[in-house]
Structure formats: C-alpha cells, structure tokens
Design a protein around this motif. Structure first.
Motif, short mmCIF file in Angstrom:
data_model
loop_
_atom_site.label_atom_id
_atom_site.label_comp_id
_atom_site.label_asym_id
_atom_site.label_seq_id
_atom_site.Cartn_x
_atom_site.Cartn_y
_atom_site.Cartn_z
N GLU A 109 -23.60 6.93 16.79
CA GLU A 109 -24.29 5.86 16.05
C GLU A 109 -24.39 6.21 14.56
O GLU A 109 -24.13 5.38 13.69
CB GLU A 109 -25.68 5.63 16.64
N ALA A 110 -24.73 7.47 14.27
CA ALA A 110 -24.87 7.91 12.88
C ALA A 110 -23.52 7.93 12.17
O ALA A 110 -23.40 7.51 11.01
CB ALA A 110 -25.52 9.29 12.84
N VAL A 111 -22.50 8.41 12.88
CA VAL A 111 -21.15 8.45 12.30
C VAL A 111 -20.64 7.04 12.05
O VAL A 111 -20.04 6.75 11.02
CB VAL A 111 -20.18 9.24 13.22
N ASN A 112 -20.88 6.16 13.01
CA ASN A 112 -20.42 4.78 12.90
C ASN A 112 -21.06 4.09 11.69
O ASN A 112 -20.40 3.33 10.96
CB ASN A 112 -20.74 4.01 14.17
N LYS A 113 -22.32 4.36 11.45
CA LYS A 113 -23.02 3.80 10.29
C LYS A 113 -22.35 4.26 8.99
O LYS A 113 -22.10 3.46 8.08
CB LYS A 113 -24.48 4.22 10.31
N ALA A 114 -22.02 5.56 8.94
CA ALA A 114 -21.38 6.11 7.75
C ALA A 114 -19.98 5.55 7.56
O ALA A 114 -19.54 5.27 6.43
CB ALA A 114 -21.32 7.64 7.85
N VAL A 115 -19.26 5.37 8.65
CA VAL A 115 -17.90 4.81 8.60
C VAL A 115 -17.93 3.40 8.03
O VAL A 115 -17.12 3.04 7.16
CB VAL A 115 -17.25 4.81 9.99
N ASN A 116 -18.85 2.59 8.49
CA ASN A 116 -18.93 1.21 8.02
C ASN A 116 -19.39 1.13 6.57
O ASN A 116 -18.93 0.25 5.82
CB ASN A 116 -19.85 0.40 8.94
N ASN A 117 -20.26 2.03 6.17
CA ASN A 117 -20.67 2.08 4.75
C ASN A 117 -19.48 2.44 3.86
O ASN A 117 -19.29 1.85 2.79
CB ASN A 117 -21.79 3.11 4.56
N PHE A 118 -18.69 3.41 4.31
CA PHE A 118 -17.51 3.82 3.56
C PHE A 118 -16.50 2.69 3.48
O PHE A 118 -15.93 2.42 2.42
CB PHE A 118 -16.88 5.04 4.24
N LYS A 119 -16.30 2.01 4.60
CA LYS A 119 -15.34 0.90 4.64
C LYS A 119 -15.74 -0.21 3.68
O LYS A 119 -14.89 -0.77 2.97
CB LYS A 119 -15.26 0.35 6.07
N SER A 120 -17.01 -0.51 3.60
CA SER A 120 -17.49 -1.60 2.75
C SER A 120 -17.52 -1.25 1.28
O SER A 120 -17.26 -2.09 0.42
CB SER A 120 -18.90 -2.02 3.20
N ASN A 121 -17.84 0.02 0.97
CA ASN A 121 -18.12 0.38 -0.41
C ASN A 121 -17.13 1.32 -1.08
O ASN A 121 -17.05 1.35 -2.31
CB ASN A 121 -19.52 1.02 -0.49
N GLU A 122 -16.38 2.09 -0.31
CA GLU A 122 -15.55 3.13 -0.92
C GLU A 122 -14.08 3.12 -0.51
O GLU A 122 -13.26 3.75 -1.17
CB GLU A 122 -16.14 4.52 -0.58
N PHE A 123 -13.75 2.46 0.58
CA PHE A 123 -12.41 2.58 1.14
C PHE A 123 -11.31 2.17 0.16
O PHE A 123 -10.34 2.90 -0.05
CB PHE A 123 -12.27 1.77 2.43
N GLU A 124 -11.41 0.99 -0.42
CA GLU A 124 -10.35 0.47 -1.28
C GLU A 124 -10.11 1.40 -2.47
O GLU A 124 -8.95 1.67 -2.83
CB GLU A 124 -10.69 -0.94 -1.78
N LYS A 125 -11.17 1.89 -3.07
CA LYS A 125 -11.05 2.81 -4.20
C LYS A 125 -10.38 4.11 -3.75
O LYS A 125 -9.48 4.64 -4.43
CB LYS A 125 -12.42 3.11 -4.78
N SER A 126 -10.81 4.63 -2.61
CA SER A 126 -10.24 5.87 -2.07
C SER A 126 -8.75 5.70 -1.76
O SER A 126 -7.94 6.59 -2.07
CB SER A 126 -10.99 6.29 -0.81
N LEU A 127 -8.38 4.57 -1.17
CA LEU A 127 -6.98 4.33 -0.82
C LEU A 127 -6.11 4.29 -2.07
O LEU A 127 -5.02 4.89 -2.10
CB LEU A 127 -6.85 3.02 -0.04
N LYS A 128 -6.57 3.59 -3.10
CA LYS A 128 -5.80 3.50 -4.35
C LYS A 128 -5.66 4.86 -5.02
O LYS A 128 -4.56 5.27 -5.42
CB LYS A 128 -6.45 2.50 -5.31
N GLU A 129 -6.77 5.57 -5.15
CA GLU A 129 -6.75 6.87 -5.82
C GLU A 129 -5.86 7.87 -5.09
O GLU A 129 -5.10 8.62 -5.71
CB GLU A 129 -8.17 7.42 -5.93
N ASN A 130 -5.94 7.87 -3.77
CA ASN A 130 -5.15 8.83 -3.00
C ASN A 130 -3.68 8.43 -2.89
O ASN A 130 -2.82 9.31 -2.78
CB ASN A 130 -5.77 9.02 -1.61
#
Length: 279
Positions: free
Chosen positions: A249-270
């Motif tokens: 449950e805790a990991v899933n919460k973090a995954v969804n937060n990352f997906k909503s707020n950080e994923f696109e930036k991380s994908l572009k940068e990497n």
C-alpha cells in the motif's frame, strides 16, 4: 556433604531455567522477526533494497555523467522516490533480469524496479503495484527492410531476438516462433540484428527506438502488433506475503505520486542522458 549436594543441585536448576528462558526469548524474537510487517522491517533497516538490471535505457542504465560509473534511469528515480516516501535510503542491487523474481522470493531484495510487466505467470509469485508506465511493443528490423514483414504470422518463421525473461520473449514463444534467440541485455539483442544474425527484434517502443538511434542502421518495421500484444505496462513488484500488505500500500502510494508528478520529467531527462552517454 549433603548440604553441598543440595546447593549444587539448586544452582544447576537455576542455570537450567535461565537457559530455557533465554532460549524461549530468542525463539520468540526470531519468530517475530520472520513474521513482522515488511514495512516495519524496511523502516527499521533504514534502507530499501531495490533489484534492478541496468541495461534497459532510459529506464535503467549505467551513466558516467557524474565522473563515476553509476546506475541511472527512470526506475532509479522511482526507487529513490519510494525510499523517500518510506523515510529510508535506496540501495540498488544489480541482478540479471531473469533472476530478479528469484532474488525477491529469497528475500535478497525488497522490491523489483526494472521495467517489469505484470503477467498472469508473474502474478503467481509476486504482487505488482499500479502501472507507472504503459508503452507499446514494436518490431525492429535492419534499415531498408521496413516492409519486409507483411503480417504477424510471418514472424513465426523468422529468426527473432528478444531479452531473456521479458514479456516479449513470452509473446514470441506463445506466437509459435520457431527460432528465438534470448539474450540478457537489449544492446546485445540489437547487435544480433545489426550483424544479421537474426531477422527481427521484438522490443518495447521507448527502449527500442532509443537503442536503434544509438546503434544506427536499425528501424521500426511497418507492422502493427495486435491489440493486447502491442502494450507493455511497467510496475514495481514485491514478494507475495500476508505481512506485505501495508508495504504494498505504501509503495503503491509512492508509485502513483511519482507517476503524477515526476514521471514525464524523469523520462525526458533520462532519455537525453542515455542518448548523450552513447554518443
């Protein structure tokens, strides 16, 4: 003499009871440790041990951008985001892709973050979080052969290369391909294609296109895989255990937060970083 014997007997009984008490306490502590909540274990250890196979840019790869050889990629960023959410440090352990689930089941790692896709077979041994990425599978061929493969059925009789243990390997096996070469790393798979040792590669689109650009002479075939076979979702995986529910449950919460707020930036940068690393 009689008194001495009684004293000796009394001391022996006290020592014996003490040993039994200590033994019982140790057994209880060991039992508690083996059955305690996984989330508590991770927090007590102060670290989240992440299993990763860094040969899948831009999701995981080696980078020397900071002057030393380090793991980089979207999944590294995600692992650090999950660890931060749990209040611990992330520790990354390199394991070949087809060995990740075994390492998780053996408690050598706490979580898998390595571009892994949920499948019915994997669901039997691990629990997945929600997807943090959904891509498509494509077919890569040598430049000039974009129209060579007319249908999915034609793939069956070609020499196909895929990553070992991947969802693409499962797909071409289920399809009935008669000649499949499974290799550990995507760059090795692509090299086989470029050298003419195989006719085509089935690969994730983001990863495949990046590798094709880096290698040169390889392109995407003008062949659409059927719905259901063309999608590849990625999720974090943890060990299946009744004591892991709060952890999931805790990991899933973090995954969804990352997906909503950080994923696109991380994908572009990497993606940019992985491209620079191979120039």
């Amino acid at each position: 003499m009689k008194m001495k014997k009684l004293i000796s007997l009394g001391m022996a009984m006290v020592l014996s009871l003490g040993l039994v008490a200590c033994s019982g306490g140790e057994d209880k502590e060991a039992s508690t440790s083996s059955t305690s909540d996984k989330l508590e274990q991770v927090k007590e250890s102060g670290k989240l041990v992440v299993g990763i196979y860094p040969d899948y840019p831009p999701f995981e790869f080696h980078s020397t951008a900071n002057g030393s050889d380090e793991i980089a990629g979207v999944d590294k960023d995600l692992g650090e985001a999950i660890a931060k959410e749990l209040g611990v440090e992330a520790e990354f352990k390199e394991i070949t892709f087809d060995g990740l689930i075994g390492a998780l089941k053996a408690d050598k790692i706490d979580i898998i973050l390595s571009g892994m896709s949920p499948t019915p077979e994997r669901d039997k041994s691990v629990d997945f979080t929600d997807l943090y990425y959904t891509g498509k599978n494509i077919v890569a061929v040598k430049e000039g052969e974009e129209d060579k493969i007319k249908s999915v059925d034609e793939l069956k009789n070609l020499k196909i290369a895929v990553q070992k243990g991947s969802i693409q390997e499962a797909y071409v096996t289920k399809l009935g391909c008669t000649s499949i070469k499974s290799l550990e790393a995507i760059p090795d798979v692509m090299t086989e294609l470029k050298n003419g040792n195989v006719d085509a590669v089935v690969v994730n689109d983001t990863v495949g296109i990046l590798n094709m650009q880096e290698m040169g002479g390889l392109v995407q075939a003008n062949l659409e895989l059927p719905n259901g076979d063309s999608e590849e979702g990625m999720a974090a995986a943890i060990k299946q255990d009744d004591n892991n529910k709060a952890f999931l449950e805790a990991v899933n919460k973090a995954v969804n937060n990352f997906k909503s707020n950080e994923f696109e930036k991380s994908l572009k940068e990497n993606t940019d970083l992985a491209t620079k690393e191979n120039k």
